[in-house]
Design a protein around this motif. Sequence first.
Motif, PDB file in Angstrom:
ATOM      1  N   GLY A   9     -48.198  10.452 -25.965  1.00  0.00           N
ATOM      2  CA  GLY A   9     -47.734   9.153 -25.904  1.00  0.00           C
ATOM      3  C   GLY A   9     -46.361   8.874 -24.885  1.00  0.00           C
ATOM      4  N   CYS A  15     -39.151   8.926 -21.518  1.00  0.00           N
ATOM      5  CA  CYS A  15     -39.670   9.137 -22.531  1.00  0.00           C
ATOM      6  C   CYS A  15     -39.292  10.850 -23.059  1.00  0.00           C
ATOM      7  CB  CYS A  15     -41.272   9.496 -22.556  1.00  0.00           C
ATOM      8  SG  CYS A  15     -42.078   7.717 -22.274  1.00  0.00           S
ATOM      9  N   ASP A  59     -40.529  10.578 -33.780  1.00  0.00           N
ATOM     10  CA  ASP A  59     -40.834   9.071 -34.197  1.00  0.00           C
ATOM     11  C   ASP A  59     -39.667   8.152 -33.718  1.00  0.00           C
ATOM     12  OD1 ASP A  59     -42.544   7.258 -35.458  1.00  0.00           O
ATOM     13  OD2 ASP A  59     -40.787   6.968 -36.966  1.00  0.00           O
ATOM     14  N   GLY A  62     -39.451   7.012 -30.073  1.00  0.00           N
ATOM     15  CA  GLY A  62     -40.203   6.076 -29.463  1.00  0.00           C
ATOM     16  C   GLY A  62     -41.655   6.352 -30.189  1.00  0.00           C
ATOM     17  N   ASP A  63     -42.671   5.494 -29.618  1.00  0.00           N
ATOM     18  CA  ASP A  63     -43.977   5.649 -30.324  1.00  0.00           C
ATOM     19  C   ASP A  63     -44.685   6.797 -29.637  1.00  0.00           C
ATOM     20  OD1 ASP A  63     -46.168   4.582 -31.755  1.00  0.00           O
ATOM     21  OD2 ASP A  63     -46.613   3.158 -29.892  1.00  0.00           O
ATOM     22  N   TYR A  64     -44.304   7.868 -30.338  1.00  0.00           N
ATOM     23  CA  TYR A  64     -44.936   9.171 -29.910  1.00  0.00           C
ATOM     24  C   TYR A  64     -45.407   9.827 -31.139  1.00  0.00           C
ATOM     25  CZ  TYR A  64     -41.415   8.157 -26.288  1.00  0.00           C
ATOM     26  OH  TYR A  64     -40.874   7.481 -25.335  1.00  0.00           O
ATOM     27  N   THR A  65     -46.416  10.694 -30.996  1.00  0.00           N
ATOM     28  CA  THR A  65     -47.114  11.752 -32.010  1.00  0.00           C
ATOM     29  C   THR A  65     -46.813  12.920 -31.719  1.00  0.00           C
ATOM     30  OG1 THR A  65     -48.598   9.837 -32.354  1.00  0.00           O
ATOM     31  CG2 THR A  65     -48.896  12.006 -33.542  1.00  0.00           C
TER      32      THR A  65
END
Length: 69
Positions: A9, A15, A59, A62-65
């Motif tokens: 992501g 990021c 998490d 940001g919108d990361y996995t």
Amino acid sequence: MINTYSVRGMSCEHCVHAVTEEVSAIPGVEAAAVDLEAGSLTVTSEQPIDFTLIEAAVDEAGDYTVSAA
């Protein structure tokens, strides 16, 4: 200890900075290094860091996995 994780992501240096900052704030983490091109996170610590803490920090960034590499 050095542990490497996969992070999906991430798309830019912002990021990278966000993930690095959040993971570095976990108690016991000595260093956190993110490789944007590889999509990896390397965490250095003296003692094992619970994966749920890593997961929560990524998490929060940001919108990361994140997953074990």
